[in-house]
Design an enzyme around this catalytic site. Structure first.
Site: not given
Ligand SMILES: NC(=O)c1ccc[n+]([C@@H]2O[C@H](COP(=O)([O-])OP(=O)(O)OC[C@H]3O[C@@H](n4cnc5c(N)ncnc54)[C@H](O)[C@@H]3O)[C@@H](O)[C@H]2O)c1
Length: 271
Positions: A18, A37, A145, A158, A162, A191, A193
């Site tokens: 993304i 990154d 998310s 997770y 978030k 998504i 990815t």
């Protein structure tokens, strides 16, 4: 004039998925973009491909879990572009083999996930804010998310991290709105990815599609366009919000997908 002309943008985790799609759209809309990154080579390659020649995109290494590395990232943006107008706290994730249900959760993974998703957002935002405030304003975009909106069977670290960022987004919006700072979050559903492909078996991805209102799994650009909007002045009246882009997953009743299947079986049904 393009939508992001003169915007100076930092986006973390932008060598892949993304983040890379968003960086590509931002460069095309006229922004200067720091592609940061963990993988320096991939960041440099993305920058060279997206806008290397006229210096519109610059690729650098960052580890968002390391405060000094994040500080170097913000310093580099200021050195390259003269300031920061938009910060995209985009890196995130957890290890699905260790981030399980509460009883089986590895506590080290809980700590790591909180640092990767939540603490990193605090750290980078604190470092970027003074530059934005001195320039008269800015936009912080936090990638969260749908996992932060409701409970699930696995990945509680997770989801909880978030959710923390969703509330943090409102605090930043509240505390710095009078300095011209907007802060919003984007909550993607599934998504397509590398992260999704590597972590979820095909039947699980098909099941998500079954539960979406739209008969789709999103592409990285579906989120990238929302990031362009939040980076641009088109969204100047929006702050503290979470934009949910999930194919309608969380908009519909949890029983809608099974109802749809039942209705499709009824005689005379169009489905
Ligand atoms: N893909 C999805 O379906 C989905 C759904 C909801 C939310 N999200 C969120 O979107 C964001 C990105 O997801 P993606 O699918 O594009 O991931 P991705 O794996 O395709 O890309 C993530 C990038 O982040 C980099 N990265 C990882 N750890 C880093 C670190 N410590 N410091 C700097 N860079 C680091 C990786 O090298 C990689 O280039 C995450 O915040 C994720 O939680 C994704």
């Amino acid at each position: 004039m393009k939508r992001l002309t003169d915007k100076r943008i930092v986006i973390t985790g932008a060598a892949s998925g993304i983040g890379r799609a968003a960086a590509a759209l931002m460069v095309a809309e006229g922004a200067r973009v720091l592609i940061a990154d963990l993988h320096e080579d991939a960041a440099a390659a993305a920058a060279a491909e997206l806008g290397g020649e006229d210096g519109q995109a610059v690729g650098i290494a960052v580890d968002v879990m390391d405060e000094s590395s994040v500080a170097a990232m913000i310093d580099r943006a200021v050195a390259e572009f003269g300031g920061v107008d938009v910060l995209c706290n985009h890196v995130g994730g957890s290890n699905p083999r260790e981030d399980l249900d509460l009883l089986r959760l590895d506590l080290d993974e809980w700590d790591r996930t909180m640092v990767l998703n939540a603490r990193s957002t605090v750290v980078a935002s604190r470092l970027a804010l003074p530059h934005m405030i001195s320039a008269g304003g800015g936009s912080i975009i936090n990638t969260v998310s749908v996992a932060g909106l409701a409970g699930d069977t696995l990945q509680c670290a997770y989801g909880a991290s978030k959710a923390a960022v969703i509330r943090l987004t409102q605090y930043i919006a509240t505390q710095y709105g009078r300095d011209g700072i907007r802060c919003n979050a984007i909550a993607p559903g599934a998504i397509m990815t590398p992260a999704l492909r590597d972590n979820l078996p095909e039947d699980v991805i098909a099941d998500i599609r079954h539960h979406n209102a739209l008969d789709l799994i999103g592409d990285p650009e579906d989120i990238g366009w929302a990031m362009v909007y939040l980076a641009s002045d088109e969204s100047r009246y929006m702050s503290g919000q979470t934009l949910v882009l999930d194919g309608g997953l969380t908009a519909q009743s949890p029983i809608a997908a099974s109802r749809r299947a039942l209705l499709a079986d009824e005689p005379g049904s169009a489905g």
